[in-house]
Design an enzyme around this catalytic site. Structure first.
Site, PDB file in Angstrom:
ATOM      1  N   GLU A 152      35.633  71.910  62.335  1.00  0.00           N
ATOM      2  CA  GLU A 152      35.077  70.886  61.372  1.00  0.00           C
ATOM      3  C   GLU A 152      36.592  70.094  60.928  1.00  0.00           C
ATOM      4  OE1 GLU A 152      32.855  73.083  58.235  1.00  0.00           O
ATOM      5  OE2 GLU A 152      31.147  73.248  59.882  1.00  0.00           O
ATOM      6  N   ASN A 201      22.247  70.050  47.554  1.00  0.00           N
ATOM      7  CA  ASN A 201      23.276  71.088  47.142  1.00  0.00           C
ATOM      8  C   ASN A 201      24.677  70.900  46.809  1.00  0.00           C
ATOM      9  OD1 ASN A 201      24.044  71.243  49.929  1.00  0.00           O
ATOM     10  ND2 ASN A 201      23.231  73.305  50.183  1.00  0.00           N
ATOM     11  N   TYR A 230      26.704  69.350  62.107  1.00  0.00           N
ATOM     12  CA  TYR A 230      25.598  70.004  62.012  1.00  0.00           C
ATOM     13  C   TYR A 230      25.118  70.573  63.354  1.00  0.00           C
ATOM     14  CZ  TYR A 230      25.630  69.615  56.925  1.00  0.00           C
ATOM     15  OH  TYR A 230      25.780  69.543  55.429  1.00  0.00           O
ATOM     16  N   HIS A 258      29.564  70.675  50.701  1.00  0.00           N
ATOM     17  CA  HIS A 258      29.518  71.876  51.980  1.00  0.00           C
ATOM     18  C   HIS A 258      31.002  72.518  52.102  1.00  0.00           C
ATOM     19  CE1 HIS A 258      29.958  72.545  56.227  1.00  0.00           C
ATOM     20  NE2 HIS A 258      31.051  72.327  56.197  1.00  0.00           N
ATOM     21  N   THR A 297      23.630  79.131  49.608  1.00  0.00           N
ATOM     22  CA  THR A 297      23.107  77.457  50.223  1.00  0.00           C
ATOM     23  C   THR A 297      21.884  76.969  49.467  1.00  0.00           C
ATOM     24  OG1 THR A 297      23.475  78.522  52.436  1.00  0.00           O
ATOM     25  CG2 THR A 297      21.764  76.626  52.207  1.00  0.00           C
ATOM     26  N   LYS A 300      29.058  65.941  49.129  1.00  0.00           N
ATOM     27  CA  LYS A 300      28.105  65.617  49.531  1.00  0.00           C
ATOM     28  C   LYS A 300      27.517  64.223  48.920  1.00  0.00           C
ATOM     29  CE  LYS A 300      26.161  69.808  52.043  1.00  0.00           C
ATOM     30  NZ  LYS A 300      24.932  70.252  52.198  1.00  0.00           N
TER      31      LYS A 300
END
Ligand code: DAT
Ligand code: MG
Length: 152
Positions: free
Chosen positions: A129, A114, A51, A117, A93, A11
């Site tokens: 995805e 975080n 998402y 993904h 998570t 990310k």
């Protein structure tokens, strides 16, 4: 146990913090095989698609703003039980609940930052995805030289 492909993404926070190399190394050393990689910027539309399950949630605005805030490194990794193995290596998570030794447990403190993904283990998530981020021709079939030593 089946050979699977899973979608993984460093990310924007992980990119900014210089963690791409470490994260890629962990998967390589584990024996997973890199099938595709793309350094890119996610726009609002792709954020909503990626998402989709979270679009109605109260945190979606923040999540979308964050994931579109800078470049990400999107990847496909392949291996035995790859989807679940990557989730285990990522941690929970929430980084605060993630064990040391996991990616989120080693590199994060806050739920909204975080670092990584990885597709969840729900049927079809990984495939959906991968299709969202990659064309078929960008997914590479090849043998890793150590495969006979990684698998029985
Ligand atoms: P994961 O990324 O572990 O698959 P998820 O799919 O439930 O977790 O949520 C996607 C991302 O949204 C997650 O990485 C961080 C953010 N997020 C999840 N739950 C949240 C919450 N309750 N408040 C704020 N951000 C949240
Ligand atoms: Mg998820």
């Amino acid at each position: 146990a089946d050979v699977e492909r899973t979608f993984v993404m460093v990310k924007p926070d992980g990119v900014q913090r210089g963690l791409i190399g470490d994260i890629v190394s962990r998967f390589e050393e584990r024996g997973l095989k890199l099938v595709a990689g793309r350094f890119m910027r996610i726009d609002d539309e792709l954020a909503r698609e990626h998402y989709a399950e979270h679009v109605e949630k109260p945190f979606f605005e923040d999540l979308s703003g964050f994931i579109t805030s800078g470049p990400v490194f999107a990847m496909v990794w392949e291996g035995q039980d790859a989807i679940a193995q990557v989730r285990t290596m990522m941690g929970e998570t929430d980084p605060a609940e993630s064990a040391p030794g996991t990616i989120r447990g080693d590199f994060g403190l806050d739920l909204g930052r975080n670092v990584i993904h990885g597709s969840d283990t729900e049927t079809g998530s990984a495939e959906r995805e991968i299709d969202l981020f990659f064309e078929d021709e960008d997914l590479h079939d090849y043998d890793r030289i150590d495969e006979t030593w990684l698998y029985e």
